[in-house]
Scaffold this active site. Structure first.
Site, PDB file in Angstrom:
ATOM      1  NE  ARG A  72      35.743  45.541  49.486  1.00 19.23           N
ATOM      2  CZ  ARG A  72      35.890  46.343  48.419  1.00 19.23           C
ATOM      3  NH1 ARG A  72      36.673  47.397  48.495  1.00 19.23           N
ATOM      4  NH2 ARG A  72      35.263  46.088  47.303  1.00 19.23           N
ATOM      5  CG  HIS A  90      35.105  41.919  43.990  1.00 20.93           C
ATOM      6  ND1 HIS A  90      33.999  42.163  44.789  1.00 20.93           N
ATOM      7  CD2 HIS A  90      35.584  43.151  43.634  1.00 20.93           C
ATOM      8  CE1 HIS A  90      33.830  43.472  44.909  1.00 20.93           C
ATOM      9  NE2 HIS A  90      34.765  44.089  44.225  1.00 20.93           N
ATOM     10  CD  GLN A  95      33.405  45.054  40.113  1.00 17.91           C
ATOM     11  OE1 GLN A  95      33.503  45.793  41.099  1.00 17.91           O
ATOM     12  NE2 GLN A  95      32.984  45.501  38.939  1.00 17.91           N
ATOM     13  CG  ASP A 148      41.507  44.494  39.456  1.00 13.32           C
ATOM     14  OD1 ASP A 148      41.459  45.719  39.743  1.00 13.32           O
ATOM     15  OD2 ASP A 148      41.367  43.600  40.323  1.00 13.32           O
ATOM     16  CB  CYS A 166      36.489  45.841  39.324  1.00 18.05           C
ATOM     17  SG  CYS A 166      38.235  45.801  39.739  1.00 18.05           S
ATOM     18  NE  ARG A 189      29.913  45.888  42.943  1.00 12.11           N
ATOM     19  CZ  ARG A 189      30.947  46.120  43.763  1.00 12.11           C
ATOM     20  NH1 ARG A 189      32.020  46.731  43.312  1.00 12.11           N
ATOM     21  NH2 ARG A 189      30.926  45.719  45.029  1.00 12.11           N
TER      22      ARG A 189
END
Ligand code: CP
Ligand code: NVA
Length: 310
Positions: free
Chosen positions: A108, A135, A138, A230, A270, A298
């Protein structure tokens, strides 16, 4: 398993074929069932996953570490100040060294190019755990969640209301490759990246779906099956928070706006959510919300990815 993904890096959903995406979903379903029934599934016995985090994380960190453990392997966490990477060692040397110790790397970070370079110079699979651009883990978990809840993906409409960020870009990749219609409403100056939109339109045309980039949240959310949002300021954009809050004021997902979605719409995020900004409690805590199933998935989806590529 019909498609061999061993050794493959997962940097963008756009690098996955339709068959690979569905293989990940089918395998996620199987691993989720095995976990629920307590059936061992130590498919990565003794394997080592390096986990590089240049940004904070709750879900990604915990789900990857628990995931590799449940598969019989071990996760090694490297926080922002743990490695020589970026300070006194370049990516290429780091990639070559880590490839001698580990069986896979999850990263990340900020610059998407760093993830591409890590995969290019190393010889083990690299999994993108979020960059400023994308991402993918996700969104694979999101699509798996939608499939679980709705029984299919093709032909559904996902409305994304808010910042054209990493999550929006990956949703464009993911929806367009699975035949889902996607409508994104963002203020001007905060739209998703042009090349990603253009590519999603090409994919969508091939898979019989539609991509819309709009200004009006009501138009975007109209008759949607899924409503997604988001944060307005992503990690690394903290200094822009005040200015963004003003720009996004009309893009809040609230009871008034969701009236325009289908009655049985799913609310997705998310997480982490900034309650009171992009979404209010009445929506995120409503019966339509699946945010915690989405977060749980996830784990299952990333276990499937690790087991397939490592
Ligand atoms: N959704 C997500 O990636 O959460 P974290 O930032 O907590 O990992
Ligand atoms: N867009 C958000 C996603 C967090 C999971 C960020 O990059 O901070």
């Amino acid at each position: 398993m019909s498609v061999n993904m061993k050794g493959k890096s997962l940097i963008s959903i756009n690098n996955l074929t339709y068959e690979e995406i569905w293989q990940i979903f089918e395998f996620s379903k199987l691993l989720k069932l095995k976990r629920l029934s307590g059936e061992p599934h130590r498919l990565l016995e003794g394997k080592k996953l390096g986990m590089i985090f240049s940004k904070p994380s709750t879900r990604t960190r915990v789900s990857f570490e628990v995931g590799i453990y449940e598969l019989g392997g071990i996760g090694l966490y490297f926080g922002p100040t743990d490695l020589q990477l970026g300070k006194s060692e370049n990516i290429s040397d780091t990639a070559k060294v880590l490839s001698r110790y580990l069986d896979g790397i999850m990263i990340r970070t900020f610059a998407h190019q760093d993830v591409i370079d890590l995969a290019r110079y190393g010889s083990i699979p690299v999994i993108n755990g979020l960059t400023d651009l994308l991402h993918p883990c996700q969104v694979l978990a999101d699509l798996f969640t939608i499939w679980e809840k709705k029984g299919n993906l093709k032909g559904l409409k996902l409305a994304y209301i808010g910042d054209g960020n990493n999550v929006a870009n990956s949703l464009l990749n993911g929806c367009s490759k699975t035949g889902m219609n996607i409508s994104i409403a963002s203020p001007s100056g905060y739209k998703p990246q042009n090349d990603i939109v253009a590519n999603a339109k090409r994919n969508a045309a091939y898979f019989g779906a539609k991509v819309e980039i709009l200004d009006d949240p009501i138009a975007a959310i109209k008759d949607s099956d899924i409503v997604y949002t988001d944060v307005w300021a992503s990690m690394g954009q903290e200094k822009e928070a005040v200015e963004r809050k003003a720009a996004f004021a009309k893009f809040q997902v609230n009871p008034e706006l969701v009236k325009n979605a289908k009655d049985d719409y799913l609310f997705m995020h998310c997480l982490p959510a900034h309650r009171g900004d992009e979404v209010v409690d009445e929506v995120i805590d409503s019966a339509n919300s699946v945010v915690f199933d989405e977060a749980e998935n996830r784990l299952h989806v990333q276990k499937a990815i690790m087991a397939l590529v490592m």
